[in-house]
Design a protein around this motif. Structure first.
Motif, mmCIF file in Angstrom:
data_model
loop_
_atom_site.group_PDB
_atom_site.id
_atom_site.type_symbol
_atom_site.label_atom_id
_atom_site.label_comp_id
_atom_site.label_asym_id
_atom_site.label_seq_id
_atom_site.Cartn_x
_atom_site.Cartn_y
_atom_site.Cartn_z
ATOM 1 N N GLU A 12 -17.071 -14.115 -15.822
ATOM 2 C CA GLU A 12 -15.833 -13.742 -15.130
ATOM 3 C C GLU A 12 -14.840 -14.892 -15.203
ATOM 4 O O GLU A 12 -15.215 -16.048 -15.444
ATOM 5 C CB GLU A 12 -16.107 -13.399 -13.666
ATOM 6 C CG GLU A 12 -16.723 -14.533 -12.865
ATOM 7 C CD GLU A 12 -16.981 -14.148 -11.432
ATOM 8 O OE1 GLU A 12 -17.155 -15.068 -10.621
ATOM 9 O OE2 GLU A 12 -17.004 -12.938 -11.123
ATOM 10 N N ASP A 13 -13.575 -14.567 -14.994
ATOM 11 C CA ASP A 13 -12.516 -15.568 -15.044
ATOM 12 C C ASP A 13 -12.305 -16.194 -13.670
ATOM 13 O O ASP A 13 -12.583 -15.569 -12.648
ATOM 14 C CB ASP A 13 -11.203 -14.945 -15.520
ATOM 15 C CG ASP A 13 -11.300 -14.427 -16.945
ATOM 16 O OD1 ASP A 13 -12.297 -14.757 -17.618
ATOM 17 O OD2 ASP A 13 -10.382 -13.704 -17.384
ATOM 18 N N LYS A 14 -11.805 -17.424 -13.688
ATOM 19 C CA LYS A 14 -11.477 -18.121 -12.458
ATOM 20 C C LYS A 14 -9.964 -18.199 -12.337
ATOM 21 O O LYS A 14 -9.283 -18.673 -13.253
ATOM 22 C CB LYS A 14 -12.088 -19.521 -12.468
ATOM 23 C CG LYS A 14 -11.802 -20.325 -11.207
ATOM 24 C CD LYS A 14 -12.419 -21.722 -11.314
ATOM 25 C CE LYS A 14 -12.086 -22.560 -10.079
ATOM 26 N NZ LYS A 14 -12.652 -23.924 -10.173
ATOM 27 N N LEU A 15 -9.422 -17.753 -11.205
ATOM 28 C CA LEU A 15 -7.978 -17.720 -11.013
ATOM 29 C C LEU A 15 -7.584 -18.614 -9.846
ATOM 30 O O LEU A 15 -8.156 -18.518 -8.756
ATOM 31 C CB LEU A 15 -7.508 -16.286 -10.750
ATOM 32 C CG LEU A 15 -5.999 -16.089 -10.537
ATOM 33 C CD1 LEU A 15 -5.227 -16.479 -11.796
ATOM 34 C CD2 LEU A 15 -5.707 -14.642 -10.158
ATOM 35 N N VAL A 16 -6.611 -19.497 -10.074
ATOM 36 C CA VAL A 16 -6.079 -20.387 -9.042
ATOM 37 C C VAL A 16 -4.576 -20.162 -8.964
ATOM 38 O O VAL A 16 -3.877 -20.193 -9.984
ATOM 39 C CB VAL A 16 -6.370 -21.866 -9.367
ATOM 40 C CG1 VAL A 16 -5.727 -22.776 -8.314
ATOM 41 C CG2 VAL A 16 -7.870 -22.116 -9.436
ATOM 42 N N THR A 38 -8.785 -19.497 -15.857
ATOM 43 C CA THR A 38 -9.795 -20.105 -16.725
ATOM 44 C C THR A 38 -10.774 -19.019 -17.167
ATOM 45 O O THR A 38 -11.371 -18.340 -16.322
ATOM 46 C CB THR A 38 -10.552 -21.232 -16.007
ATOM 47 O OG1 THR A 38 -9.612 -22.196 -15.516
ATOM 48 C CG2 THR A 38 -11.521 -21.920 -16.952
ATOM 49 N N VAL A 39 -10.918 -18.874 -18.447
ATOM 50 C CA VAL A 39 -11.772 -17.813 -18.995
ATOM 51 C C VAL A 39 -13.216 -18.272 -18.963
ATOM 52 O O VAL A 39 -13.570 -19.321 -19.532
ATOM 53 C CB VAL A 39 -11.346 -17.453 -20.426
ATOM 54 C CG1 VAL A 39 -12.251 -16.359 -20.998
ATOM 55 C CG2 VAL A 39 -9.884 -17.016 -20.465
ATOM 56 N N GLY A 40 -14.084 -17.514 -18.293
ATOM 57 C CA GLY A 40 -15.501 -17.860 -18.191
ATOM 58 C C GLY A 40 -16.363 -16.923 -19.006
ATOM 59 O O GLY A 40 -15.883 -15.954 -19.615
ATOM 60 N N ARG A 56 -10.988 -18.937 -29.305
ATOM 61 C CA ARG A 56 -11.282 -18.485 -27.944
ATOM 62 C C ARG A 56 -10.340 -19.161 -26.957
ATOM 63 O O ARG A 56 -10.145 -20.375 -26.975
ATOM 64 C CB ARG A 56 -12.729 -18.833 -27.578
ATOM 65 C CG ARG A 56 -13.177 -18.267 -26.217
ATOM 66 C CD ARG A 56 -14.624 -18.660 -25.935
ATOM 67 N NE ARG A 56 -14.746 -20.081 -25.694
ATOM 68 C CZ ARG A 56 -14.548 -20.663 -24.503
ATOM 69 N NH1 ARG A 56 -14.189 -19.923 -23.459
ATOM 70 N NH2 ARG A 56 -14.710 -21.963 -24.365
ATOM 71 N N LEU A 57 -9.725 -18.381 -26.084
ATOM 72 C CA LEU A 57 -8.838 -18.907 -25.056
ATOM 73 C C LEU A 57 -9.654 -19.568 -23.957
ATOM 74 O O LEU A 57 -10.541 -18.952 -23.369
ATOM 75 C CB LEU A 57 -7.979 -17.776 -24.470
ATOM 76 C CG LEU A 57 -7.025 -18.164 -23.336
ATOM 77 C CD1 LEU A 57 -5.944 -19.116 -23.840
ATOM 78 C CD2 LEU A 57 -6.399 -16.913 -22.728
ATOM 79 N N GLU A 58 -9.394 -20.842 -23.660
ATOM 80 C CA GLU A 58 -10.084 -21.557 -22.587
ATOM 81 C C GLU A 58 -9.410 -21.294 -21.244
ATOM 82 O O GLU A 58 -10.070 -20.918 -20.281
ATOM 83 C CB GLU A 58 -10.096 -23.065 -22.859
ATOM 84 C CG GLU A 58 -11.094 -23.505 -23.919
ATOM 85 C CD GLU A 58 -11.234 -25.014 -23.948
ATOM 86 O OE1 GLU A 58 -10.786 -25.687 -22.986
ATOM 87 O OE2 GLU A 58 -11.779 -25.540 -24.931
ATOM 88 N N TYR A 59 -8.092 -21.538 -21.198
ATOM 89 C CA TYR A 59 -7.375 -21.258 -19.947
ATOM 90 C C TYR A 59 -5.899 -21.014 -20.266
ATOM 91 O O TYR A 59 -5.388 -21.351 -21.344
ATOM 92 C CB TYR A 59 -7.535 -22.392 -18.926
ATOM 93 C CG TYR A 59 -6.995 -23.737 -19.350
ATOM 94 C CD1 TYR A 59 -5.621 -24.026 -19.271
ATOM 95 C CD2 TYR A 59 -7.850 -24.751 -19.793
ATOM 96 C CE1 TYR A 59 -5.131 -25.254 -19.637
ATOM 97 C CE2 TYR A 59 -7.362 -25.988 -20.153
ATOM 98 C CZ TYR A 59 -6.008 -26.236 -20.074
ATOM 99 O OH TYR A 59 -5.514 -27.461 -20.432
ATOM 100 N N LYS A 60 -5.241 -20.447 -19.254
ATOM 101 C CA LYS A 60 -3.816 -20.134 -19.387
ATOM 102 C C LYS A 60 -3.112 -20.497 -18.083
ATOM 103 O O LYS A 60 -3.516 -20.046 -17.012
ATOM 104 C CB LYS A 60 -3.631 -18.651 -19.710
ATOM 105 C CG LYS A 60 -2.184 -18.225 -19.914
ATOM 106 C CD LYS A 60 -2.132 -16.760 -20.343
ATOM 107 C CE LYS A 60 -0.716 -16.319 -20.647
ATOM 108 N NZ LYS A 60 -0.673 -14.912 -21.126
ATOM 109 N N ILE A 61 -2.078 -21.322 -18.194
ATOM 110 C CA ILE A 61 -1.273 -21.724 -17.040
ATOM 111 C C ILE A 61 0.069 -21.010 -17.112
ATOM 112 O O ILE A 61 0.713 -20.978 -18.164
ATOM 113 C CB ILE A 61 -1.060 -23.250 -17.021
ATOM 114 C CG1 ILE A 61 -2.396 -23.974 -16.795
ATOM 115 C CG2 ILE A 61 -0.061 -23.654 -15.935
ATOM 116 C CD1 ILE A 61 -2.299 -25.482 -16.901
#
Length: 358
Positions: free
Chosen positions: A216-220, A211-213, A183-188
């Motif tokens: 929903e995902d969190k995008l910064v 960040t994969v939730g 599972r992908l946790e986050y991608k920078i």
């Protein structure tokens, strides 16, 4: 040791080192003639040029070690044969195997020197030699730019850079992905990445992190962000000669790390490692072949022996280079490719030695 042993051993070592002293200045003169225009045009400091040719001497001697050794043994053994000294030695009741003893002792000394050079001196010389070439002699500063670099930097982190430049320590289209199992946790992601040596951080321009939730995902997103990662710029610039610049301990650690990361250049690094051991062993094989070829007095004299020796020496170097390249670029196991010249010429040495004894 008997007087005859000391006599042959001194001739063995003296001829080998004289051969080095003869050919290395020739190599330096040829190299200067090719590079003098660029050195003067770029106003390279004199001290840097002197350091370069110090490194060049060690690098050149190690590179052509088999040829120097082979020719030196053939040279002085042919002189012994032409002066009928070998006939006199063997007529006194000494067997051909016993006659070989000082040659084997000499090969042992030379192989130990080659091993020490390969472990301690050649890595530093290789670094200085190649760094000088890339810093002052390459017309295009982008020469040391790698493209499409994929790396596994930990058990669950992977990075990608579309291109990375060694001189500027900067790259483009950077991506870092962290997984938890499958599972992908986050991608920078970042448009550019640049190394800051003063605080060991990276500056990411056009930064974004997803960040994969669960729901929903969190995008910064930020124009710029400084971050620390557990990889260095060298990990993004797999220079061709990287392995050549490391000591034996560093090289083993580097290979273990690159193997864990799934590096595509692992075979090239293994070739460098195995050659640190195969080149010293070749001293024994080439010595036996040289003695077997030149111990017999021939109608063509020393010239015939030298012609045969040059042909065999360059064949050995050709095999060494071709199979080393094949190991880097194909599926041939590096240990097989590196040791194939020694094994094949070892068989030839046994065959020639049996004929010489007759």
């Amino acid at each position: 040791m008997k007087i005859i042993d000391w006599y042959i051993l001194k001739r063995y070592l003296a001829t080998f080192f004289v051969m080095l002293l003869m050919f290395i200045p020739i190599g330096i003169v040829i190299d200067i003639s090719e590079k003098i225009n660029k050195i003067l045009a770029k106003k390279v400091p004199f001290i840097e040029v002197m350091k370069y040719y110090g490194d060049f001497t060690i690098y050149f001697a190690n590179l052509l070690f088999p040829i120097f050794l082979f020719l030196s043994v053939i040279w002085f053994t042919s002189k012994l044969a032409n002066n009928t000294e070998i006939i006199a030695i063997l007529s006194s009741g000494i067997s051909f195997t016993r006659f070989l003893r000082p040659y084997i002792i000499g090969a042992t000394i030379v192989s130990l020197i080659a091993l020490i050079m390969g472990v301690f001196l050649v890595p530093a010389a290789s670094k200085g030699f190649n760094d000088f070439r890339y810093t002052y002699l390459k017309n295009n500063p982008e020469t040391r730019q790698t493209t499409h670099v994929y790396k596994q930097i930990s058990d669950n982190e992977f990075i990608y850079v579309s291109s990375f430049n060694y001189q500027t320590k900067s790259g483009y289209d950077f991506t870092l992905e962290k997984f938890d199992g499958n599972r992908l946790e986050y991608k920078i992601k970042a448009n550019t990445i640049k190394w800051r040596e003063r605080d060991s951080t990276y500056v990411l321009k056009g930064y974004s992190k997803r960040t994969v939730g669960q729901m929903e995902d969190k995008l910064v997103s930020l124009p710029s962000k400084r971050m620390k990662f557990n990889f260095m710029p060298d990990d993004l610039t797999p220079t061709i000669y990287a392995a050549e610049t490391m000591s034996l301990g560093e090289l083993n650690e580097f290979i273990d790390k690159e193997r864990e990361r799934g590096s595509s250049n692992i075979n090239a690094y293994l070739v460098v490692l195995y050659k640190k051991y195969s080149i010293p062993i070749s001293a024994f094989i080439l010595t036996i072949i040289a003695v077997a070829v030149s111990a017999m007095k021939r109608r063509g004299g020393m010239g015939m022996n030298l012609a045969m020796g040059i042909g065999l020496a360059f064949t050995f170097v050709f095999f060494d280079k071709v199979f080393g390249t094949m190991a880097e670029k194909s599926s041939i196991p590096p240990i097989v490719a590196v040791w194939f010249p020694n094994v094949s010429f070892g068989i030839l040495a046994i065959y020639l030695l049996r004929n010489a004894r007759r």
